[in-house]
Design an enzyme around this catalytic site. Structure first.
Site, PDB file in Angstrom:
ATOM      1  N   ARG A 233       0.802  -1.094   0.193  1.00  0.00           N
ATOM      2  CA  ARG A 233      -0.047   0.163   0.072  1.00  0.00           C
ATOM      3  C   ARG A 233       1.024   1.101   0.014  1.00  0.00           C
ATOM      4  NH1 ARG A 233      -3.644  -2.395  -1.646  1.00  0.00           N
ATOM      5  NH2 ARG A 233      -5.851  -2.681  -0.487  1.00  0.00           N
ATOM      6  N   GLU A 262      -4.040   7.407  -4.290  1.00  0.00           N
ATOM      7  CA  GLU A 262      -4.271   6.825  -5.746  1.00  0.00           C
ATOM      8  C   GLU A 262      -6.024   7.765  -6.245  1.00  0.00           C
ATOM      9  OE1 GLU A 262      -4.555   2.458  -5.722  1.00  0.00           O
ATOM     10  OE2 GLU A 262      -2.545   2.689  -4.915  1.00  0.00           O
ATOM     11  N   HIS A 280      -1.812   0.732 -10.199  1.00  0.00           N
ATOM     12  CA  HIS A 280      -2.268  -0.524  -9.282  1.00  0.00           C
ATOM     13  C   HIS A 280      -3.022  -1.488  -9.999  1.00  0.00           C
ATOM     14  CE1 HIS A 280      -3.796  -0.979  -5.086  1.00  0.00           C
ATOM     15  NE2 HIS A 280      -3.780  -2.089  -5.386  1.00  0.00           N
TER      16      HIS A 280
HETATM   17  C1  GLV Z   1      -5.904  -4.578  -3.916  1.00  0.00           C
HETATM   18  O1  GLV Z   1      -4.939  -4.034  -3.834  1.00  0.00           O
HETATM   19  C2  GLV Z   1      -6.273  -5.502  -3.165  1.00  0.00           C
HETATM   20  O2  GLV Z   1      -6.177  -5.334  -1.673  1.00  0.00           O
HETATM   21  O3  GLV Z   1      -6.696  -6.521  -3.429  1.00  0.00           O
END
Ligand code: GLV
Length: 316
Positions: A233, A262, A280
């Site tokens: 993250r 984001e 992402h």
């Molecule tokens: C994506 O980042 C998730 O947490 O699945």
């Protein structure tokens, strides 16, 4: 019966899964409504809607105002979008979609490791710009014999290690606690891990406990030939420190799939060529997103049919 139950869909997390939920439940698409109409919808559903589905990384807090809500089925593994203080207080069970995305995220971590160490993105630009005609491209760094430090060793970290073994990498890790079943050197702090790593792979989850954990000290410890990769993250990284480390050559490069705010990426990073930036996409393969959606659907079906959940998550 499940088919007649009402289901609040909080955000547009995956169109195909939402279409399947639309076919099974009386669904209400919260994200399509204006702020006023959201409040009206919650009031209208209160007392007769017990289930909601949402992305795990983002959830409109208005859902916690639905006092009849008992289950929140999340699409995604990292549940930093969920306010567990409120779900616990309200007796709302939460599910996520672990394991089904490990391979896809691990593949992407390897892609970022290779893209940064071999400078793949710049090499592509070099060819397109016709610069190859003027001379060869700068050398990259090999992987064999180097150490990959995994920050936040869990199921995704293990999946990366399985792949990276074939590249001849060595491993080390840091978690809050040493893991008996992980056979690699353990370091008690992110900084110590960075000091002993050539490539630092961040798989940390979000939330207050990891906020800004990768700071300037950690990046300085990684060193001028070090590479930082983030598939965890963005909030666990001090992005200003990361930009500074890249600008001052305190580290050699970075490969990022996640960011603190984001979809906004810090402008300074956008202008740098020693960082690979992805939007992402760790779990974003057709198969993996379908598997995540199936787990959301299966959790809801299990809840409505048996009162049990397949992959409950408590957030601590
Ligand atoms: C994506 O980042 C998730 O947490 O699945």
């Amino acid at each position: 019966m499940a088919e007649q139950s009402s289901l609040l869909i909080v955000n547009n997390f995956h169109a195909e899964t939402i279409a399947k939920l639309d076919a099974r439940y009386e669904t209400h698409h919260l994200w399509r409504e204006s702020a006023d109409r959201k409040r009206e919808l919650i009031a209208r559903l209160d007392g007769r809607c017990v289930a909601a589905a949402s992305a795990s990384w983002d959830c409109d807090a208005i859902v916690y105002g639905l006092s009849s809500l008992r289950v929140l089925a999340c699409f995604g593994v990292g549940v930093d979008g969920i306010d567990f203080a409120r779900t616990r207080a309200a007796g709302i069970a939460v599910t996520n979609t672990p394991d089904v995305l490990n391979d896809a995220v691990a593949d992407l971590a390897m892609a970022l490791i290779l893209a940064t160490t071999r400078n793949i993105v710049n090499a592509d630009r070099f060819v397109r710009a016709g610069k190859w005609l003027e001379g060869p491209f700068a050398f990259g760094a090999g992987l064999a014999g180097r150490t990959l430090g995994v920050l936040g060793f869990g199921r995704i970290g293990a999946a990366v290690v399985r792949r990276a073994e074939a590249f001849g990498l060595r491993f080390a890790y840091h978690n809050r606690r040493r893991k008996e079943d992980v056979p690699f050197p353990y370091f008690a702090s992110p900084r110590e891990l960075a000091r002993h790593s050539d490539i630092l792979l961040n798989v940390l989850p979000g939330g207050p406990e990891t906020q800004g954990l990768v700071d300037l000290e950690v990046l300085e410890a990684l060193g001028p030939e070090g590479v930082f990769i983030n598939v965890g993250r963005g909030s666990s990284v001090d992005e200003a420190a990361l930009a500074q480390a890249l600008r001052r050559g305190l580290i050699a490069g970075a490969g990022l799939d996640v960011y603190a705010a984001e979809p906004r990426v810090p402008a300074e990073l956008l202008a740098m060529d020693n960082v690979v930036l992805l939007p992402h996409i760790g779990s974003a393969t057709v198969e993996t997103r379908a598997a995540m959606g199936k787990l959301v659907i299966d959790n809801l079906a299990a809840w409505f049919n048996t009162g049990k959940l397949l992959t409950e998550v408590t957030g601590n």
